[in-house]
Design an enzyme around this catalytic site. Structure first.
Site, PDB file in Angstrom:
ATOM      1  N   LYS A 138     -49.552  68.522 -70.608  1.00  0.00           N
ATOM      2  CA  LYS A 138     -48.662  67.589 -70.550  1.00  0.00           C
ATOM      3  C   LYS A 138     -47.287  68.038 -70.319  1.00  0.00           C
ATOM      4  CE  LYS A 138     -48.254  62.963 -70.160  1.00  0.00           C
ATOM      5  NZ  LYS A 138     -47.505  63.325 -68.687  1.00  0.00           N
ATOM      6  N   LYS A 155     -43.579  70.014 -78.603  1.00  0.00           N
ATOM      7  CA  LYS A 155     -43.182  68.601 -78.898  1.00  0.00           C
ATOM      8  C   LYS A 155     -44.415  67.857 -79.086  1.00  0.00           C
ATOM      9  CE  LYS A 155     -40.241  67.812 -75.639  1.00  0.00           C
ATOM     10  NZ  LYS A 155     -39.579  67.379 -74.448  1.00  0.00           N
ATOM     11  N   LYS A 169     -45.741  72.182 -67.752  1.00  0.00           N
ATOM     12  CA  LYS A 169     -44.345  71.825 -66.878  1.00  0.00           C
ATOM     13  C   LYS A 169     -44.599  72.216 -65.531  1.00  0.00           C
ATOM     14  CE  LYS A 169     -40.197  69.899 -68.041  1.00  0.00           C
ATOM     15  NZ  LYS A 169     -39.912  69.074 -69.253  1.00  0.00           N
ATOM     16  N   THR A 203     -37.241  57.839 -73.568  1.00  0.00           N
ATOM     17  CA  THR A 203     -36.754  59.170 -74.040  1.00  0.00           C
ATOM     18  C   THR A 203     -35.277  58.981 -74.767  1.00  0.00           C
ATOM     19  OG1 THR A 203     -37.675  60.369 -72.184  1.00  0.00           O
ATOM     20  CG2 THR A 203     -36.034  61.355 -73.435  1.00  0.00           C
ATOM     21  N   ASN A 228     -31.181  59.363 -66.954  1.00  0.00           N
ATOM     22  CA  ASN A 228     -32.000  58.492 -67.735  1.00  0.00           C
ATOM     23  C   ASN A 228     -32.021  58.686 -69.413  1.00  0.00           C
ATOM     24  OD1 ASN A 228     -34.350  56.713 -67.792  1.00  0.00           O
ATOM     25  ND2 ASN A 228     -35.744  58.374 -68.086  1.00  0.00           N
ATOM     26  N   SER A 232     -45.501  58.130 -72.426  1.00  0.00           N
ATOM     27  CA  SER A 232     -46.282  58.732 -71.575  1.00  0.00           C
ATOM     28  C   SER A 232     -47.602  58.735 -72.202  1.00  0.00           C
ATOM     29  CB  SER A 232     -46.093  60.125 -71.109  1.00  0.00           C
ATOM     30  OG  SER A 232     -44.954  60.334 -70.152  1.00  0.00           O
TER      31      SER A 232
END
Ligand code: GLU
Length: 424
Positions: free
Chosen positions: A78, A102, A114, A198, A229, A357
């Site tokens: 993820k 994380k 990523k 976030t 963001n 997510s």
């Protein structure tokens, strides 16, 4: 006996070098699981792809793309996709590793991955951007999927780009696979609350950290680096809680106002002209002055390696909230700890995005969508529980919140690794 990786040359402050030193610091707290720690120091899988497209002027351009799956011991990969001219394999490796830590820190059933493309999206037309996105998705299509690796937005990528990714993957496999990416538009299986998640997580963890420090948010002075963001949403939430946003820096420059910037005006202007477009609301100062602007809370919410040793020495902040991934270099971490500055590390502070997510992915599979209140209540609960557990661990071992987060996360990851065992 493990050999060094041959395909990267990390330095002390480079993203992968920073990550490796963060892992080294946690080893004394891992007990017998330390036997498995080498697992964390290399990615499980790294794919480099060529992304050729025909530009609007008829020429053919090639871009370099990556998808790195750092660890999948606890679940599918993820992590976001970054479009930036400075993206490198080494950077994407570090970002994928931070995703592993994380997702484990907040106990989501995922590993870490990523991706990125070495491209300046501001130089592409909309049509070129779509072509780059679709070709890249097709190239990494051999390793992503709703149950294997699920991309999401990151720096310079958004819901529209996720829609193109979802469509391309779906066309290639046949059907509509909404669960292959998160951060999608609402009517394509996206989730309420994802865009602000976030920034909201930065606020929730920051509010709790301030409470524990005995710092009143009303009147607290906040400096924010990065006004996308993450930074702008966190700034708005802190301002709503009574704080003053005294300095903001983005790619266009730095604006300061010791009485607090008017965010209702700054945010919309920054979307088109950058923060320097709001000259009427503050003073434009040289970028380096951002770091010595008097403040109580510092929120680095831009890119890696921004909080250097020198800047850590200068800051007047008592609390640092890492909205960005990897903003603080290891030496700066030590200086901040010595100076008594509390750092809420990226791997918990900015975990709100991947948490929502996860909610989006769960909603896609059940085809049943929650309202925004439900999303936010669950998000706040997960973030608070994770932070409290980490805080207790830090108190118990007298270690920083970063090392405590790594201790909690690495124990979960390496326990899964050990229980699964080595194949063959
Ligand atoms: N790019 C975000 C991060 O760095 C979100 C990743 C996701 O939602 O998978 O955490």
């Amino acid at each position: 006996m493990s050999e060094q990786l041959s395909f990267v040359s990390p330095t002390a402050n480079s993203p992968w070098g920073t990550y490796l030193s963060q892992v080294d610091r946690v080893v004394p707290y891992l007990g017998p699981l330390a036997r498995w720690v080498e697992t964390l120091k290399r990615p499980k899988r790294a794919l480099i792809v060529d992304v050729p497209i025909e530009m609007d002027d008829g020429t053919i351009a090639h871009f370099e793309g990556y998808r790195v799956q750092h660890n999948m011991s606890r679940g599918p990969g993820k992590g976001g996709i970054r479009f930036h001219p400075d993206v490198t394999l080494e950077e994407v490796m570090a970002l994928s590793a931070w995703m592993t830590i994380k997702t484990a820190a907040v106990n989501l059933p995922y590993g870490g991955a990523k991706g990125g493309i070495r491209v300046d999206p501001k130089k592409l037309s909309l049509q070129e951007l779509e072509k780059v996105t679709r070709r890249y998705t097709s190239e990494i299509g051999i390793i992503i999927g709703p149950h294997t690796d699920i991309p999401a937005p990151d720096v310079n990528t958004n819901a529209q780009i996720m829609a193109w990714m979802m469509d391309t993957y779906s066309m290639n496999v046949g059907g509509t696979a909404t669960g292959v990416v998160t951060g999608k538009p609402l009517h394509l299986g996206g989730s309420l609350g994802r865009v602000k998640a976030t920034g909201r997580g930065v606020f929730v963890t920051g509010r709790e950290a301030a409470r524990r420090l005995g710092m009143d948010l009303r009147g607290a002075r906040i400096a924010v680096q990065g006004f996308g963001n993450v930074g702008s949403v966190a700034a708005e939430l802190f301002a709503d809680a009574g704080a003053k946003i005294v300095a903001v820096q983005d790619h266009t420059g730095t604006i300061v106002n010791s009485n607090g910037l008017d965010l209702a005006k700054l945010v919309p202007i920054s979307r088109t002209d950058g923060v320097v477009g709001f000259k009427a609301g503050g003073d434009i100062v040289p970028n380096e002055d951002f770091w010595n602007t008097p403040c109580d809370i510092l929120i680095p919410a831009a890119l890696e390696g921004q909080l250097t040793a020198e800047r850590a020495q200068k800051t007047t902040a008592k609390l640092v909230l890492e909205g960005a991934n990897g903003p603080t270099v290891p030496q700066a971490d030590d200086i901040l700890a010595e100076r008594g500055v509390l750092v809420v590390p990226d791997v918990i502070c900015n975990a709100g995005g991947v948490t929502v997510s996860y909610f989006e992915w769960v909603q896609d599979f059940s085809s049943f969508f929650w309202d925004e209140d439900e999303i936010n209540v669950r998000l706040d609960r997960i973030m608070m529980n994770a932070l409290n557990h980490i805080w207790d661990t830090a108190d118990k071992h007298k270690i920083t919140l970063r090392t405590a987060t790594y201790a909690v996360a690495c124990e979960r990851i390496l326990m899964a690794r050990q229980e699964r065992g080595l194949y063959p």
